[in-house]
Design an enzyme around this catalytic site. Structure first.
Site, PDB file in Angstrom:
ATOM      1  N   ASP A   1      -3.319   1.931  19.352  1.00 33.13           N
ATOM      2  CA  ASP A   1      -4.266   1.941  20.469  1.00 33.13           C
ATOM      3  C   ASP A   1      -3.524   2.104  21.793  1.00 33.13           C
ATOM      4  O   ASP A   1      -3.963   2.829  22.690  1.00 33.13           O
ATOM      5  CB  ASP A   1      -5.080   0.646  20.476  1.00 33.13           C
ATOM      6  CG  ASP A   1      -5.655   0.335  19.108  1.00 33.13           C
ATOM      7  OD1 ASP A   1      -6.440   1.146  18.603  1.00 33.13           O
ATOM      8  OD2 ASP A   1      -5.298  -0.710  18.532  1.00 33.13           O
TER       9      ASP A   1
ATOM     10  N   ALA B   1       1.677   3.582  -1.991  1.00 30.53           N
ATOM     11  CA  ALA B   1       1.256   4.872  -2.540  1.00 30.53           C
ATOM     12  C   ALA B   1       0.205   5.551  -1.667  1.00 30.53           C
ATOM     13  O   ALA B   1      -0.248   6.651  -1.988  1.00 30.53           O
ATOM     14  CB  ALA B   1       0.714   4.683  -3.957  1.00 30.53           C
TER      15      ALA B   1
ATOM     16  N   ASN C   1     -10.460  -9.361   2.128  1.00 29.67           N
ATOM     17  CA  ASN C   1      -9.128  -9.335   2.714  1.00 29.67           C
ATOM     18  C   ASN C   1      -8.517 -10.718   2.858  1.00 29.67           C
ATOM     19  O   ASN C   1      -7.286 -10.858   2.822  1.00 29.67           O
ATOM     20  CB  ASN C   1      -9.158  -8.605   4.055  1.00 29.67           C
ATOM     21  CG  ASN C   1      -9.139  -7.103   3.859  1.00 29.67           C
ATOM     22  OD1 ASN C   1      -8.165  -6.547   3.371  1.00 29.67           O
ATOM     23  ND2 ASN C   1     -10.230  -6.438   4.202  1.00 29.67           N
TER      24      ASN C   1
ATOM     25  N   GLY D   1       0.839  -1.198   0.000  1.00 30.50           N
ATOM     26  CA  GLY D   1       0.000   0.000   0.000  1.00 30.50           C
ATOM     27  C   GLY D   1       0.869   1.241   0.000  1.00 30.50           C
ATOM     28  O   GLY D   1       0.536   2.274   0.603  1.00 30.50           O
TER      29      GLY D   1
ATOM     30  N   GLN E   1      -1.676   6.976   2.101  1.00 26.80           N
ATOM     31  CA  GLN E   1      -1.302   8.068   3.001  1.00 26.80           C
ATOM     32  C   GLN E   1      -0.553   7.604   4.250  1.00 26.80           C
ATOM     33  O   GLN E   1       0.301   8.333   4.763  1.00 26.80           O
ATOM     34  CB  GLN E   1      -2.524   8.916   3.360  1.00 26.80           C
ATOM     35  CG  GLN E   1      -3.635   8.208   4.095  1.00 26.80           C
ATOM     36  CD  GLN E   1      -4.504   9.204   4.877  1.00 26.80           C
ATOM     37  OE1 GLN E   1      -4.172  10.371   5.024  1.00 26.80           O
ATOM     38  NE2 GLN E   1      -5.626   8.722   5.390  1.00 26.80           N
TER      39      GLN E   1
ATOM     40  N   HIS F   1      -8.038  -5.296  17.311  1.00 27.96           N
ATOM     41  CA  HIS F   1      -7.952  -3.885  16.909  1.00 27.96           C
ATOM     42  C   HIS F   1      -9.299  -3.501  16.305  1.00 27.96           C
ATOM     43  O   HIS F   1      -9.479  -3.416  15.093  1.00 27.96           O
ATOM     44  CB  HIS F   1      -6.821  -3.673  15.906  1.00 27.96           C
ATOM     45  CG  HIS F   1      -6.757  -2.269  15.377  1.00 27.96           C
ATOM     46  ND1 HIS F   1      -6.467  -1.188  16.170  1.00 27.96           N
ATOM     47  CD2 HIS F   1      -6.965  -1.776  14.136  1.00 27.96           C
ATOM     48  CE1 HIS F   1      -6.493  -0.087  15.444  1.00 27.96           C
ATOM     49  NE2 HIS F   1      -6.803  -0.415  14.204  1.00 27.96           N
TER      50      HIS F   1
END
Length: 333
Positions: free
Chosen positions: A159, A13, A105, A11, A15, A187
């Protein structure tokens, strides 16, 4: 200087990666004398964006960054890795049920686990960030049978950092005066932020968080819900997810794996449950308090668990069992 280590970020690219790549390449995670080869993996349509990220990394002129490899090919991305940080995942979209999210996923993390098994070093340390992180991590680990399950972990450090910060602000202190908060379980909004073993440093002396805060109702109520729902609160405010704090937590997590935890201090990580620690079912990725030495984690044993904590730890375990059962169906389909 030592030989370069090869670090994959998926991932790449996105943020979170944009906030993550600089501190890794600068030496803030693996050490100031550890050269890095960065491997940036993303899907084909994101390759032009990735080219811009590569240009920026080059323009930083970082002495430890030996090479940057952008790719959309698994055989390139997972080759000979020392570290894999799996950030990319299918996000939950409007109208998408959790089962649909899990199914999407499972396909991603089954493929990535298989690619790790086929191409990466058997000593690779794998951190799963993409949500649902615990179950994605379990699927990746199950899909990489020749890599020890202990090499896989998922991110609950964000967390953990949130919980630590909330206690510190309540006490009017900086966060480095608070240690040994615990994130138990998933999570997700069922996670249990636990401060029954938390210590707050007051004028050089460690004191129990409950004694310092002096507000049991807050510690058992709003504190817990604030940490559980913090990600959603950030999205509501920013209209984007918590990229900066997630990247910082990834750095903290990987630095502790690489260099170990401080004496007398434990941190929270989603790790493989075996041996029924604290009554948690086996064969889950569940967040526990851990210490780390020589790149090996160990669950902190012997902590007293009261009835309040037990109920919350069991509730988040039940959610993880349900997620696992649903995902394993898809895995074997």
């Amino acid at each position: 200087m030592s030989n370069p280590i090869k670090v994959l970020v998926t991932g790449a690219a996105g943020q979170i990666a944009y906030s993550l790549l600089y501190p890794i390449a600068k030496g803030d995670v693996f050490g100031k004398d550890q050269p890095i080869i960065l491997v940036l993996l993303d899907i084909g349509p994101m390759m032009p964006v990735l080219d811009g990220v590569v240009m920026e990394l080059q323009d930083c002129a970082l002495p430890l960054l030996r090479e940057v490899i952008p790719t959309d090919k698994e055989e390139v991305g997972f080759k000979d890795l020392d570290v894999a940080i799996l950030v990319g995942s299918m996000p939950r979209r409007d109208g998408m049920e959790r089962k649909d999210l899990l199914k999407a996923n499972v396909a991603i993390f089954k493929a990535q686990g298989s690619a790790l098994d086929k191409y990466a070093k058997k000593t690779v340390k794998v951190l799963v960030v993409g949500n649902p992180a615990n179950t994605n991590c379990l699927i990746a680990a199950k899909s990489a049978p020749t890599i020890p399950k202990e090499n896989f972990s998922c991110l609950t450090r964000l967390d953990h950092n949130r919980a630590r910060s909330q206690v510190a602000m309540r006490c009017g202190l900086s966060a480095d005066n608070v240690k040994n908060v615990i994130i138990w379980g998933n999570h997700s909004s069922t996670q249990y932020p636990d401060v029954h073993h938390c210590k707050v440093n007051i004028k050089g002396k460690d004191e129990a968080a409950f004694d310092v805060v002096k507000d049991d109702a807050w510690l058992k109520g709003d504190f817990i819900s604030t940490v559980q729902l913090r990600g959603a609160a950030v999205i509501k405010a920013r209209k984007l997810s918590s990229a900066m704090s997630a990247a910082k937590a990834i750095c903290d997590h990987m630095r502790d794996i690489w260099t170990g935890t401080a004496d007398g201090e434990f941190i929270s990580m989603g790790v493989y449950s075996s041996g029924n620690s604290y009554g948690v079912p086996d064969d889950l990725i569940y967040s526990f308090p851990v210490t780390i030495k020589d790149k090996t984690w160990k669950i902190v044993d012997g902590l007293t668990i009261n009835e309040f904590s037990r109920a919350k730890m069991d509730a988040t375990a039940s959610e993880l069992v349900e997620e696992k059962d649903t995902s394993v169906e898809f895995l074997s389909a």
